[in-house]
Design a protein around this motif. Sequence first.
Motif, PDB file in Angstrom:
ATOM      1  N   GLN A 124      58.982  -0.605  95.649  1.00 17.91           N
ATOM      2  CA  GLN A 124      59.947   0.062  94.781  1.00 17.91           C
ATOM      3  C   GLN A 124      60.989  -0.908  94.218  1.00 17.91           C
ATOM      4  OE1 GLN A 124      61.421   3.328  97.252  1.00 17.91           O
ATOM      5  NE2 GLN A 124      60.035   4.728  96.204  1.00 17.91           N
ATOM      6  N   ARG A 125      61.270  -1.957  94.956  1.00 24.29           N
ATOM      7  CA  ARG A 125      62.293  -2.898  94.529  1.00 24.29           C
ATOM      8  C   ARG A 125      61.777  -3.903  93.501  1.00 24.29           C
ATOM      9  NH1 ARG A 125      67.222  -4.692  96.351  1.00 24.29           N
ATOM     10  NH2 ARG A 125      67.727  -6.885  95.935  1.00 24.29           N
ATOM     11  N   PHE A 126      60.530  -4.351  93.671  1.00 22.75           N
ATOM     12  CA  PHE A 126      60.053  -5.465  92.860  1.00 22.75           C
ATOM     13  C   PHE A 126      58.964  -5.107  91.854  1.00 22.75           C
ATOM     14  CE2 PHE A 126      61.627  -7.454  96.815  1.00 22.75           C
ATOM     15  CZ  PHE A 126      62.563  -8.337  96.259  1.00 22.75           C
ATOM     16  N   ILE A 127      58.357  -3.928  91.988  1.00 24.60           N
ATOM     17  CA  ILE A 127      57.276  -3.543  91.075  1.00 24.60           C
ATOM     18  C   ILE A 127      57.805  -2.501  90.088  1.00 24.60           C
ATOM     19  CG2 ILE A 127      54.927  -2.662  90.904  1.00 24.60           C
ATOM     20  CD1 ILE A 127      55.153  -5.284  92.394  1.00 24.60           C
ATOM     21  N   PRO A 128      57.489  -2.660  88.781  1.00 23.81           N
ATOM     22  CA  PRO A 128      57.953  -1.670  87.788  1.00 23.81           C
ATOM     23  C   PRO A 128      57.500  -0.260  88.148  1.00 23.81           C
ATOM     24  CG  PRO A 128      57.036  -3.615  86.712  1.00 23.81           C
ATOM     25  CD  PRO A 128      56.741  -3.759  88.168  1.00 23.81           C
ATOM     26  N   LYS A 129      58.352   0.696  87.861  1.00 29.04           N
ATOM     27  CA  LYS A 129      58.052   2.092  88.212  1.00 29.04           C
ATOM     28  C   LYS A 129      57.031   2.664  87.234  1.00 29.04           C
ATOM     29  CE  LYS A 129      62.114   3.428  90.839  1.00 29.04           C
ATOM     30  NZ  LYS A 129      62.378   2.045  91.251  1.00 29.04           N
ATOM     31  N   HIS A 130      55.912   3.040  87.791  1.00 26.21           N
ATOM     32  CA  HIS A 130      54.821   3.640  87.033  1.00 26.21           C
ATOM     33  C   HIS A 130      54.067   4.553  87.984  1.00 26.21           C
ATOM     34  CE1 HIS A 130      51.006   4.004  84.842  1.00 26.21           C
ATOM     35  NE2 HIS A 130      51.678   3.653  83.763  1.00 26.21           N
ATOM     36  N   LEU A 131      53.566   5.667  87.481  1.00 21.42           N
ATOM     37  CA  LEU A 131      52.909   6.642  88.352  1.00 21.42           C
ATOM     38  C   LEU A 131      51.710   6.030  89.070  1.00 21.42           C
ATOM     39  CD1 LEU A 131      53.115   9.549  89.299  1.00 21.42           C
ATOM     40  CD2 LEU A 131      51.558  10.201  87.437  1.00 21.42           C
ATOM     41  N   PHE A 132      50.969   5.186  88.362  1.00 25.19           N
ATOM     42  CA  PHE A 132      49.823   4.539  88.987  1.00 25.19           C
ATOM     43  C   PHE A 132      50.283   3.614  90.115  1.00 25.19           C
ATOM     44  CE2 PHE A 132      46.914   0.881  89.245  1.00 25.19           C
ATOM     45  CZ  PHE A 132      45.749   1.540  89.600  1.00 25.19           C
ATOM     46  N   VAL A 133      51.386   2.907  89.880  1.00 22.17           N
ATOM     47  CA  VAL A 133      51.938   2.026  90.913  1.00 22.17           C
ATOM     48  C   VAL A 133      52.397   2.842  92.123  1.00 22.17           C
ATOM     49  CG1 VAL A 133      53.784   0.391  91.460  1.00 22.17           C
ATOM     50  CG2 VAL A 133      52.607   0.260  89.252  1.00 22.17           C
ATOM     51  N   LEU A 134      52.971   4.009  91.867  1.00 22.68           N
ATOM     52  CA  LEU A 134      53.424   4.874  92.953  1.00 22.68           C
ATOM     53  C   LEU A 134      52.248   5.287  93.836  1.00 22.68           C
ATOM     54  CD1 LEU A 134      55.664   6.612  94.288  1.00 22.68           C
ATOM     55  CD2 LEU A 134      55.056   8.427  92.685  1.00 22.68           C
ATOM     56  N   ILE A 135      51.160   5.716  93.210  1.00 20.75           N
ATOM     57  CA  ILE A 135      49.992   6.159  93.978  1.00 20.75           C
ATOM     58  C   ILE A 135      49.340   4.982  94.689  1.00 20.75           C
ATOM     59  CG2 ILE A 135      47.700   7.184  93.822  1.00 20.75           C
ATOM     60  CD1 ILE A 135      48.734   8.801  91.423  1.00 20.75           C
ATOM     61  N   LEU A 136      49.107   3.894  93.938  1.00 18.88           N
ATOM     62  CA  LEU A 136      48.437   2.737  94.517  1.00 18.88           C
ATOM     63  C   LEU A 136      49.312   2.040  95.550  1.00 18.88           C
ATOM     64  CD1 LEU A 136      45.951   0.845  94.454  1.00 18.88           C
ATOM     65  CD2 LEU A 136      47.147  -0.494  92.706  1.00 18.88           C
ATOM     66  N   GLY A 137      50.600   1.877  95.210  1.00 19.62           N
ATOM     67  CA  GLY A 137      51.497   1.146  96.099  1.00 19.62           C
ATOM     68  C   GLY A 137      51.917   1.943  97.316  1.00 19.62           C
ATOM     69  N   ASN A 138      52.568   3.085  97.081  1.00 19.09           N
ATOM     70  CA  ASN A 138      53.081   3.890  98.192  1.00 19.09           C
ATOM     71  C   ASN A 138      51.968   4.589  98.966  1.00 19.09           C
ATOM     72  OD1 ASN A 138      55.410   3.084  96.978  1.00 19.09           O
ATOM     73  ND2 ASN A 138      56.306   5.116  96.795  1.00 19.09           N
ATOM     74  N   GLY A 139      50.859   4.848  98.284  1.00 19.17           N
ATOM     75  CA  GLY A 139      49.751   5.510  98.958  1.00 19.17           C
ATOM     76  C   GLY A 139      48.805   4.526  99.606  1.00 19.17           C
ATOM     77  N   TYR A 140      48.121   3.721  98.777  1.00 22.66           N
ATOM     78  CA  TYR A 140      47.072   2.854  99.306  1.00 22.66           C
ATOM     79  C   TYR A 140      47.621   1.593  99.968  1.00 22.66           C
ATOM     80  CZ  TYR A 140      42.847   0.062  99.596  1.00 22.66           C
ATOM     81  OH  TYR A 140      41.828  -0.702 100.063  1.00 22.66           O
ATOM     82  N   VAL A 141      48.420   0.820  99.232  1.00 28.73           N
ATOM     83  CA  VAL A 141      48.866  -0.483  99.737  1.00 28.73           C
ATOM     84  C   VAL A 141      49.726  -0.339 100.985  1.00 28.73           C
ATOM     85  CG1 VAL A 141      50.219  -2.554  99.209  1.00 28.73           C
ATOM     86  CG2 VAL A 141      48.711  -1.561  97.469  1.00 28.73           C
ATOM     87  N   ALA A 142      50.670   0.599 100.967  1.00 31.27           N
ATOM     88  CA  ALA A 142      51.560   0.780 102.118  1.00 31.27           C
ATOM     89  C   ALA A 142      50.766   1.175 103.359  1.00 31.27           C
ATOM     90  CB  ALA A 142      52.614   1.837 101.805  1.00 31.27           C
ATOM     91  N   ALA A 143      49.780   2.059 103.192  1.00 32.25           N
ATOM     92  CA  ALA A 143      48.959   2.475 104.331  1.00 32.25           C
ATOM     93  C   ALA A 143      48.097   1.322 104.830  1.00 32.25           C
ATOM     94  CB  ALA A 143      48.080   3.660 103.938  1.00 32.25           C
ATOM     95  N   PHE A 144      47.508   0.587 103.901  1.00 39.92           N
ATOM     96  CA  PHE A 144      46.686  -0.564 104.264  1.00 39.92           C
ATOM     97  C   PHE A 144      47.498  -1.581 105.055  1.00 39.92           C
ATOM     98  CE2 PHE A 144      44.890  -4.751 103.566  1.00 39.92           C
ATOM     99  CZ  PHE A 144      43.529  -4.554 103.726  1.00 39.92           C
ATOM    100  N   MET A 145      48.675  -1.908 104.542  1.00 39.55           N
ATOM    101  CA  MET A 145      49.513  -2.902 105.211  1.00 39.55           C
ATOM    102  C   MET A 145      50.044  -2.393 106.550  1.00 39.55           C
ATOM    103  SD  MET A 145      49.222  -5.483 103.374  1.00 39.55           S
ATOM    104  CE  MET A 145      50.360  -6.485 104.343  1.00 39.55           C
ATOM    105  N   SER A 146      50.309  -1.090 106.643  1.00 34.65           N
ATOM    106  CA  SER A 146      50.816  -0.553 107.907  1.00 34.65           C
ATOM    107  C   SER A 146      49.807  -0.750 109.031  1.00 34.65           C
ATOM    108  CB  SER A 146      51.168   0.931 107.750  1.00 34.65           C
ATOM    109  OG  SER A 146      50.004   1.735 107.671  1.00 34.65           O
ATOM    110  N   VAL A 147      48.523  -0.608 108.717  1.00 34.13           N
ATOM    111  CA  VAL A 147      47.475  -0.805 109.726  1.00 34.13           C
ATOM    112  C   VAL A 147      47.277  -2.285 110.018  1.00 34.13           C
ATOM    113  CG1 VAL A 147      45.035  -0.472 110.247  1.00 34.13           C
ATOM    114  CG2 VAL A 147      46.314   1.332 109.090  1.00 34.13           C
ATOM    115  N   ILE A 148      47.177  -3.089 108.979  1.00 33.36           N
ATOM    116  CA  ILE A 148      46.952  -4.525 109.153  1.00 33.36           C
ATOM    117  C   ILE A 148      48.083  -5.161 109.955  1.00 33.36           C
ATOM    118  CG2 ILE A 148      46.875  -6.744 107.953  1.00 33.36           C
ATOM    119  CD1 ILE A 148      44.266  -5.294 107.767  1.00 33.36           C
ATOM    120  N   LEU A 149      49.318  -4.873 109.585  1.00 38.31           N
ATOM    121  CA  LEU A 149      50.460  -5.496 110.251  1.00 38.31           C
ATOM    122  C   LEU A 149      50.632  -4.979 111.673  1.00 38.31           C
ATOM    123  CD1 LEU A 149      53.010  -5.581 107.287  1.00 38.31           C
ATOM    124  CD2 LEU A 149      51.670  -7.473 108.224  1.00 38.31           C
TER     125      LEU A 149
END
Length: 213
Positions: A124-149
């Motif tokens: 949210q701080r560094f990526i431009p706000k876009h609906l696709f970014v919200l779904i991909l970032g907050n949905g997919y990337v955040a979940a992926f990183m939460s498991v990996i980390l």
Amino acid sequence: MIWLGLAVAIFLGAFIASPPHIFKNSPLTWLAPTVILFLAIAWNISPSLPGQPAGKFYGLIFHFYGASLLTAMFGPAIALSILFPVAFLGVYVVQGNYEAASQHYLMVCVLPTFFAYLSIQIIQRFIPKHLFVLILGNGYVAAFMSVILSGTFLLVAKMLMGEAGQLDIEGWLLGLIIIAFMEGSLSGMLLAIMLIFRPHWVSTYNEEAYMSR
């Protein structure tokens, strides 16, 4: 008792930090019990990885945590408040071991929630706000990183405790990637569905910011 005390302390802190009377208001009055039951069942139908003991988090037996999705929808405090009964319903009721339930809460819920929240804040701080970014970032990337980390953190912790000889590190890392893709895919898909049909359930969604263009 230490594990239980720490788990209870985090749960109470999260519950107190949640908005007042939030669980008495819709949709959480019925959504929270539904999520608790769903995740408790999901945790107990997942396969374990080769060479890892069943019934332990460090076996990485879960294919869907739900922590990241709840964090994206309601924030970390509400997510941790909901996940506490999930851990005890899905683990203690099944295994009858409060220490295992406490460890599950700390490692399967608290760690992924922390890393998911951190990932969402960075996005949210560094990526431009876009609906696709919200779904991909907050949905997919955040979940992926939460498991990996979370999995990497636990792997390093076990190695520092001298348990590296008991681990199939290659299998651990391979399984971790597979589980992370599953977690990210499910979280991204479910978040997209929520944004379409129930956008007011997603606290990280701001219609003016994301739809003004």
